[in-house]
Motif scaffolding. Structure first.
Motif, short mmCIF file in Angstrom:
data_model
loop_
_atom_site.label_atom_id
_atom_site.label_comp_id
_atom_site.label_asym_id
_atom_site.label_seq_id
_atom_site.Cartn_x
_atom_site.Cartn_y
_atom_site.Cartn_z
N UNK A 93 0.57 -1.32 0.16
CA UNK A 93 -0.07 -0.18 -0.15
C UNK A 93 0.79 1.17 0.01
N UNK A 94 1.99 1.27 -0.34
CA UNK A 94 2.86 2.48 -0.44
C UNK A 94 2.27 3.25 -1.47
N UNK A 95 2.26 4.81 -1.10
CA UNK A 95 1.61 5.71 -1.80
C UNK A 95 2.69 5.98 -3.00
N UNK A 96 2.10 5.95 -4.20
CA UNK A 96 2.91 6.23 -5.35
C UNK A 96 2.28 6.61 -6.74
N UNK A 97 2.74 7.09 -7.75
CA UNK A 97 1.99 7.34 -8.93
C UNK A 97 2.53 6.45 -9.92
N UNK A 98 1.81 5.64 -10.94
CA UNK A 98 2.33 4.94 -11.81
C UNK A 98 2.00 5.91 -13.05
N UNK A 99 2.86 6.43 -13.84
CA UNK A 99 2.95 6.73 -14.86
C UNK A 99 3.44 6.14 -16.16
N UNK A 100 2.37 5.75 -17.12
CA UNK A 100 2.73 4.98 -18.11
C UNK A 100 2.95 5.99 -19.44
N UNK A 101 4.08 5.94 -19.94
CA UNK A 101 4.22 7.09 -21.18
C UNK A 101 3.96 6.20 -22.43
N UNK A 102 3.60 5.04 -22.69
CA UNK A 102 3.17 4.48 -24.07
C UNK A 102 2.16 5.14 -24.91
N UNK A 103 1.97 4.50 -25.85
CA UNK A 103 0.70 4.78 -26.70
C UNK A 103 -0.68 4.49 -26.14
N UNK A 104 -1.76 5.03 -26.55
CA UNK A 104 -3.09 4.60 -25.91
C UNK A 104 -3.16 3.10 -26.34
N UNK A 105 -2.79 2.80 -27.65
CA UNK A 105 -3.03 1.39 -28.13
C UNK A 105 -2.24 0.37 -27.43
N UNK A 106 -0.93 0.77 -27.04
CA UNK A 106 -0.12 -0.20 -26.10
C UNK A 106 -0.67 -0.38 -24.93
N UNK A 107 -1.10 0.61 -24.21
CA UNK A 107 -2.02 0.65 -22.89
C UNK A 107 -2.99 -0.27 -22.91
N UNK A 108 -3.85 -0.29 -24.13
CA UNK A 108 -4.96 -1.16 -24.15
C UNK A 108 -4.76 -2.65 -24.27
N UNK A 109 -3.48 -2.96 -24.53
CA UNK A 109 -3.06 -4.25 -24.86
C UNK A 109 -2.58 -4.74 -23.28
N UNK A 110 -2.01 -3.98 -22.59
CA UNK A 110 -1.73 -4.49 -21.06
C UNK A 110 -1.38 -3.19 -20.32
N UNK A 111 -1.64 -3.11 -19.12
CA UNK A 111 -1.25 -1.96 -18.39
C UNK A 111 -1.18 -2.20 -16.91
N UNK A 112 -0.69 -1.39 -15.90
CA UNK A 112 -0.69 -1.63 -14.69
C UNK A 112 -1.58 -0.52 -13.81
N UNK A 113 -2.42 0.37 -14.76
CA UNK A 113 -3.22 1.10 -14.47
C UNK A 113 -2.39 2.49 -14.14
N UNK A 114 -2.95 3.36 -13.38
CA UNK A 114 -2.15 4.65 -13.26
C UNK A 114 -2.68 5.69 -14.21
N UNK A 115 -1.82 6.62 -14.53
CA UNK A 115 -1.95 7.56 -15.70
C UNK A 115 -1.12 7.47 -16.82
N UNK A 116 -1.81 7.26 -17.90
CA UNK A 116 -1.32 7.40 -19.24
C UNK A 116 -1.08 8.68 -19.85
N UNK A 117 -0.02 9.15 -19.97
CA UNK A 117 0.56 10.22 -20.60
C UNK A 117 1.74 9.68 -21.59
N UNK A 118 1.03 9.85 -22.96
CA UNK A 118 2.02 9.13 -24.00
C UNK A 118 3.49 10.27 -24.11
N UNK A 119 4.38 9.90 -24.07
CA UNK A 119 5.74 10.48 -24.31
C UNK A 119 5.56 11.77 -24.88
N UNK A 120 5.18 11.67 -26.18
CA UNK A 120 4.99 12.97 -26.79
C UNK A 120 4.06 13.96 -26.46
#
Length: 105
Positions: free
Chosen positions: A16-43
């Motif tokens: 239960x550690x407080x942290x933010x998951x920040x996924x910088x992949x593209x939405x199509x990649x996030x749709x295949x698999x993800x850990x949740x968190x915030x999706x902000x593509x690198x661009x």
């Protein structure tokens, strides 16, 4: 650059550690698999830096760890973030080492 292994992340999440998951992949990649968190593509990151927290550790995630490293370099050099952790091996490492039921690509 600070890194976190998938096992270390699993342990932090389990405790239960407080942290933010920040996924910088593209939405199509996030749709295949993800850990949740915030999706902000690198661009999109330069326009959405206000969504990156400074008050908790931020685990930056991509496919294998290269784009997340780019994101960390950008955020730390341009905006002074000092709370960023690169997920070593990315979501692929999570799928192969932690969750064998997760889709891989």
């Amino acid at each position: 650059m600070d890194e976190i292994t998938v096992q270390e992340l699993k342990d932090r999440l389990a405790h239960g550690h407080k942290l933010q998951l920040l996924d910088v992949r593209e939405p199509s990649e996030f749709g295949i698999c993800n850990l949740g968190g915030d999706l902000i593509p690198l661009g999109e990151l330069p326009k959405q830096t206000d969504r990156v927290r400074r008050d908790v550790p931020v685990v930056v995630i991509c496919h294998h760890g290269f784009r997340s490293a780019q994101a960390i370099n950008f955020l730390s050099q341009r905006y002074g973030f000092d709370n960023l952790l690169n997920l070593k091996g990315g979501i692929h490492a999570w799928a192969t080492q932690i969750d064998p039921n997760m889709a891989v690509y």
